[in-house]
Design an enzyme around this catalytic site. Structure first.
Site, PDB file in Angstrom:
ATOM      1  N   TYR A 118     -22.565  21.566  83.544  1.00 46.78           N
ATOM      2  CA  TYR A 118     -21.577  22.560  83.989  1.00 46.78           C
ATOM      3  C   TYR A 118     -21.307  22.527  85.497  1.00 46.78           C
ATOM      4  O   TYR A 118     -20.178  22.317  85.916  1.00 46.78           O
ATOM      5  CB  TYR A 118     -22.025  23.972  83.578  1.00 46.78           C
ATOM      6  CG  TYR A 118     -22.255  24.082  82.081  1.00 46.78           C
ATOM      7  CD1 TYR A 118     -21.187  23.959  81.200  1.00 46.78           C
ATOM      8  CD2 TYR A 118     -23.523  24.262  81.554  1.00 46.78           C
ATOM      9  CE1 TYR A 118     -21.380  24.029  79.832  1.00 46.78           C
ATOM     10  CE2 TYR A 118     -23.727  24.338  80.179  1.00 46.78           C
ATOM     11  CZ  TYR A 118     -22.656  24.220  79.325  1.00 46.78           C
ATOM     12  OH  TYR A 118     -22.836  24.278  77.980  1.00 46.78           O
ATOM     13  N   PRO A 131     -14.713  27.901  76.649  1.00 48.21           N
ATOM     14  CA  PRO A 131     -14.147  28.094  75.312  1.00 48.21           C
ATOM     15  C   PRO A 131     -13.260  29.340  75.249  1.00 48.21           C
ATOM     16  O   PRO A 131     -13.388  30.255  76.072  1.00 48.21           O
ATOM     17  CB  PRO A 131     -15.373  28.281  74.425  1.00 48.21           C
ATOM     18  CG  PRO A 131     -16.534  27.857  75.241  1.00 48.21           C
ATOM     19  CD  PRO A 131     -16.159  28.131  76.662  1.00 48.21           C
TER      20      PRO A 131
END
Ligand code: COA
Length: 637
Positions: A118, A131
């Site tokens: 990330y 998401p």
């Protein structure tokens, strides 16, 4: 998953009517009052993530490559692996280093994982990492309905927050084992901060003065809304309605620059612009208020009307990226860990920044909120007037304005490139595989292998996330769904010379192999995070990276044409995300009892992919496998 209005929803069978179909129950706190220390006691009782044995991972790695690389490539990799694990070699040294790290940390993997997957990742978080989550269409169709719904949703999230604050959230279980609950404590009051080379995440929930406000975005303008009264009680739904109404009235016109669009930039560009932006004192205060807020609520403007059929695909796009600069992409702050998104036409859902958590805790929170909102509203006594929510001001220099324009353009390009299909497979759900004594997840994954093989005549590296939450601070490992057993099955399925009994036998073996990989992964014995750990250990010890990691087969194994994830929920909702490679698919699914929700994404710029075809192929594969099951006598289990 590491991660413009869609052309069409692929309607496969009859879609369920919108609405929350499955009755569920509010998560009940284990205690009505605070239970100090309960969280830590639970966390400390969880096992540490193990470091798998070196030889086991090496052997399993070779096995995992078999269906996806050529014979000569595999031979070359076997030689590299042999060299890597020879007695006294580099593999053993790195393994020792990793075991030492494991004995000195709460979780040898988690920090590295968050960093590599990330925070070091430089692509935009929008589409590539965050998401989206789509809820069924709600019953309101106007501004007043939108405001009332938003007010109830905020009240529901605050109700869930009480359980987090009180440490009274019930512990979750997987396969009878208690799970790490840490992610729940990371999703509220936190935010990602862009950096030039690496981002970071701040969590204000644990600060001495935890935030008492949320941010509401309307017409690209950001407002601070205090959600607690001076006596510490959360605002009632009526109070929230009044405040949201005031916010909407104060921002009827789009008069400001959509500063939120900056969060859609590549991370290095945003990191550079961020330094510039917060040089100004007012800008810094405004950005800090967003970062410190408990969560964000995006009240989106009216969108063009779409048919019920295409609604879910359009909603998925709104939740994933907002549709581009001309629509709602600037009505977001994509660095915020949790953003709820509510349109005027009953569209609603969320977008979340992935670094602090996986989908399941977010979905559990949303399940609770949905159930909370169903409760009949209590009559509420009149309340004292509240102060007006404060608008956040931004001073935009010509330089920042230029970056905003760049961000609009790159966001529009990305929005046009992404194809998103929501498909409701309504012929059956978990019920059919269960009745045939098969794992539904494994059944769906094998169907996906068949669907892909039928389109491409080859198997590909496939990623499915497996939870590592049985371990303290556990995140995920990879289930490699393409196995030798799945390859044998998909190659045999359309062969007219084979008997159905032989095909069924191969199908059962493929489903069992998948379930057994799943069990191996959730118990910390899969290969991908271990291999990553060995590589990171080499970097940590400033050693040259071993040849197995420079091998083309390793690159092939990590080039996930299929990046998939199951995110189950009680509510009839669906998570969605983008593909992780330019010529791949991102597939998220929610198997309900009698139907399965799928979101299939791909990039229009790739000549290799076609989301509509894959969705159709998926439907056919599920139906064909079902027919095979129903029509073929099985050996007694
Ligand atoms: N016969 C009958 N029933 C079976 C069965 C069998 N052979 N195997 C499984 N089942 C049942 C299970 O008991 C379960 O029942 P339930 O619906 O009553 O709970 C159900 O079928 C589902 O099991 P299965 O399909 O095997 O999946 P799972 O729930 O074990 O989930 C994973 C598998 C991989 C998704 C899960 O382990 C996991 O890791 N989830 C986290 C993924 C994640 O983090 N995703 C987000 C990334 S952002």
């Amino acid at each position: 998953m590491w991660g413009i209005c869609s052309r069409a929803m692929v309607k496969l069978g009859l879609a369920k009517p919108s609405g929350l179909v499955k009755p569920c129950h509010l998560v009940k706190p284990v205690s009505p009052t605070r239970v100090t220390g309960r969280y830590l006691t639970h966390q400390n009782s969880l096992p540490h993530l193990p470091v798998p044995p070196l030889q086991q991972t090496c052997d399993r790695y070779i096995t995992a490559l078999e269906p996806i690389v050529e014979v000569d490539e595999l031979q070359h990799t076997k030689e590299l692996v042999e060299e890597f694990q020879k007695p006294g070699g580099i593999g053993e040294r790195l393994q020792r280093g990793l075991e030492k790290r494991a004995s000195n940390t709460e979780n040898w993997l988690s920090e590295w994982w968050v960093q590599v997957a990330y925070l070091d990742y430089r692509s935009p978080v929008v589409v590539h990492s965050n998401p989206g989550l789509v809820l069924p269409r709600m019953n309101f169709r106007d501004k007043q309905g939108q405001i009332r719904f938003a007010a109830k949703l905020i009240a529901g999230v605050l109700d869930f927050k009480t359980m987090i604050d009180n440490e009274s959230l019930p512990v979750e279980y997987l396969g009878g084992k208690p799970l790490c609950m840490n992610q729940y404590y990371e999703v509220l009051s936190s935010c990602r901060i862009p950096g030039l080379k690496r981002d970071s995440v701040v969590n204000h929930a644990k600060s001495s003065q935890p935030p008492k406000h949320i941010i509401v975005v309307h017409n690209f303008q950001f407002f601070v809304l205090d959600v607690y009264n001076s006596d510490g009680t959360p605002l009632t739904v009526d109070q929230l309605c009044v405040q949201l109404d005031r916010i909407c009235n104060a921002s009827l016109q789009t008069t400001t620059e959509p500063v939120g669009i900056l969060t859609t930039l590549r991370r290095d560009s945003w990191g550079k612009a961020y330094i510039n932006l917060i040089k100004d004192k007012t800008n810094k205060e405004s950005v800090t208020a967003i970062q410190r807020s408990i969560f964000t609520v995006c009240l989106d403007g009216a969108m063009p009307q779409v048919s019920e059929e295409t609604h879910r695909s359009c909603a998925a796009i709104q939740m994933l990226h907002g549709g581009g600069a001309q629509w709602n992409s600037g009505n977001r702050w994509f660095d915020k860990t949790l953003q709820f998104i509510i349109g005027e036409d009953g569209m609603c859902g969320a977008n979340y920044e992935h670094a602090p958590a996986e989908g399941p805790p977010i979905v559990a929170l949303i399940d609770h909120v949905v159930e909370y909102m169903r409760k009949p509203e209590m009559a509420q006594s009149p309340t004292v007037p509240l102060p007006m929510p404060q608008i956040l001001h931004f001073s935009i220099t010509p330089e920042i304005k230029e970056v905003i324009e760049e961000a609009k353009q790159s966001m529009n390009t990305l929005a046009q490139d992404l194809d998103m299909r929501v498909m409701v497979f309504s012929h059956f759900g978990k019920n059919v595989p269960k009745a045939h004594k098969m794992s539904p997840d494994a059944f769906i994954q094998i169907a996906l292998q068949l669907a892909y093989y039928r389109m491409y005549q080859r198997c590909c590296a496939t990623y499915e996330s497996a939870s590592l939450r049985m371990f303290r601070l556990g995140r995920t490992d990879t289930i490699r769904s393409a196995s030798s057993a799945s390859a044998a099955f998909v190659k045999a399925f359309d062969n007219p010379r084979l008997q159905n009994t032989e095909k069924l036998d191969l199908m059962e073996k493929a489903v069992k192999a998948h379930k057994s990989y799943t069990n191996m992964a959730i118990s910390g014995q899969a290969i991908d995070r271990h291999l990553l750990g060995l590589k990171m250990q080499a970097i940590d010890e400033k050693l040259s990276v071993p040849n197995i990691f420079k091998d083309p087969a390793y690159a092939k194994a990590l080039h996930y044409h299929l990046s998939t994830s199951q995110v189950p929920s009680k509510t009839d909702c669906l998570m969605c995300f983008g593909p992780v490679v330019p010529n791949g698919y991102g597939i998220c699914y929610n198997p309900m009892n009698d139907h399965i929700n799928f979101a299939v994404s791909s990039f229009n710029s790739s000549k290799e992919t076609n989301g509509a075809h894959l969705a159709q192929s998926m439907e056919r594969a599920l139906l064909d496998m079902w027919t095979l099951l129903e029509q073929t006598p099985r050996a007694k289990l």
